[in-house]
Design an enzyme around this catalytic site. Sequence first.
Site, PDB file in Angstrom:
ATOM      1  N   ALA A   1      34.513  68.278  46.738  1.00  0.00           N
ATOM      2  CA  ALA A   1      33.332  68.154  47.591  1.00  0.00           C
ATOM      3  C   ALA A   1      33.309  66.774  48.224  1.00  0.00           C
ATOM      4  O   ALA A   1      34.044  65.872  47.812  1.00  0.00           O
ATOM      5  CB  ALA A   1      32.060  68.350  46.774  1.00  0.00           C
ATOM      6  N   LYS A   2      32.491  66.598  49.217  1.00  0.00           N
ATOM      7  CA  LYS A   2      32.208  65.277  49.769  1.00  0.00           C
ATOM      8  C   LYS A   2      30.892  65.356  50.513  1.00  0.00           C
ATOM      9  O   LYS A   2      30.504  66.438  50.969  1.00  0.00           O
ATOM     10  CB  LYS A   2      33.318  64.838  50.729  1.00  0.00           C
ATOM     11  CG  LYS A   2      33.466  63.329  50.828  1.00  0.00           C
ATOM     12  CD  LYS A   2      34.231  62.771  49.644  1.00  0.00           C
ATOM     13  CE  LYS A   2      34.380  61.279  49.709  1.00  0.00           C
ATOM     14  NZ  LYS A   2      35.308  60.801  48.666  1.00  0.00           N
ATOM     15  N   GLY A   3      30.233  64.209  50.624  1.00  0.00           N
ATOM     16  CA  GLY A   3      28.987  64.182  51.358  1.00  0.00           C
ATOM     17  C   GLY A   3      28.877  62.891  52.134  1.00  0.00           C
ATOM     18  O   GLY A   3      29.607  61.926  51.870  1.00  0.00           O
TER      19      GLY A   3
END
Length: 414
Positions: A103-105
Amino acid sequence: MSGDPWAAVLERLDDAAKLTGLDPDIHRLLRTPRRVLEVAVPVRMDDGRVEVFTGWRVHHDTTRGPAKGGIRFHSDVDAREVAALAAGMTFKTAIVGLPFGGAKGGVRCDPTRLSLGELERLTRRYTLEISPLLGPDKDVPAPDVNTDGRVMAWLMDTLSMLRGELLPGSVTGKPLSIGGTRGHAGATSTGVLLATRAAFSALELPFTGSRAVIQGFGKVGGPLAFLLSSAGMRVVAVSDVGGAVYNPGGLDPSALADHAAHAGTVAGFDGGDEIDADDIWAIECELVVPAALAGAIDEQVAERLETRVIVEAANGPTTPAADPVLERREVVVVPDILANAGGVTASYFEWAQSRQGYAWDDELVAKRLRSMMDDAFQAVWGRAETLDVSLRRAAFALAVERLAEAISARGLFP
Ligand code: NAD
């Protein structure tokens, strides 16, 4: 970031698919992020106005475990970059054998222009907006560019308040006082050191006395300069956003850190000569560590390098077009998804401790980090030998094989 980061990920994934004879259905699955959430983040600014920022959280794949990846606050963040970084996390966690997906944000903002109160309100509102995706068994954020333990503490507090229960396992990189792990801060640099040692040993290059050049003197590059020189290397040049310093006899990393803490840059350090930041690439050395920006090593830089080994501490520092140039010039590249995996490995330790409610000591963290990084390096090195390809292609191949095994085992719902 130079070039299109998502296109670069696809190019490397497609290559790994070909190399491993990947099932085309699984290939298609991995070419598409599982979910991309774009949110508006309205924030009451100190002057009374409401500013509306844009944020993202992307899950690339969650077959092997909860989505895992950092959150960055930066004015250049966009959806394709976040998706590319999320995919990088999927491959990284697979290579080290961590039970996580990728994931990444990010929030597009310039945190240097925000007051502490604005930063806290932005963090809490962004957390609320992406909260449907979050949780210890769903998605576990961590710090990234311009975010730190303080931001992670606000994130954990916001999510815990929303859910009405304390959720220490919902985030990593927390301060020790609220369930962070020992060894988190230096884990990425330590992992880079371990990967460098393993590479030099596998290549039968002497480690002690070898010369290192580092781009970036931040959370990773700073401690790394110290670790490499304590382990016997000569760090001959370091650059950062403000300039570069060079000393063929070796820079003193502690004195350089003191200087940078006061001056805000390595430039102007009197323990070396000031050089143009771009000229660090042409310095004759045995090791180059890009620890700053994505896309720093392009075709032109790859042609100029006078090193035997590159260990990628930064995410995506080498463009796909530079890869064949480095191969032709017989520069060995330890890829980011292996070299900088120490950070997410320590995050895994923190998540495990938060869930156990039992804190490990420094020795246990260091021992387990060493053994997981060494195992990952040996697995990638072994794959590179059997496939007769670069470490990067082998790392992607290994990741894709592990993902394919997990995806096949779970099958397709419904
Ligand atoms: P940081 O913000 O603490 O440091 C970045 C450094 O790069 C600073 O010294 C900055 O001056 C320098 N820099 C910026 N622009 C530059 C330029 N044009 N030329 C030369 N230097 C420049 O960031 P960090 O946490 O040290 O991360 C560095 C890289 O490592 C990033 O790519 C990040 O994604 C990656 N990474 C970090 C971690 C971690 O644990 N912090 C983990 C995995 C990967």
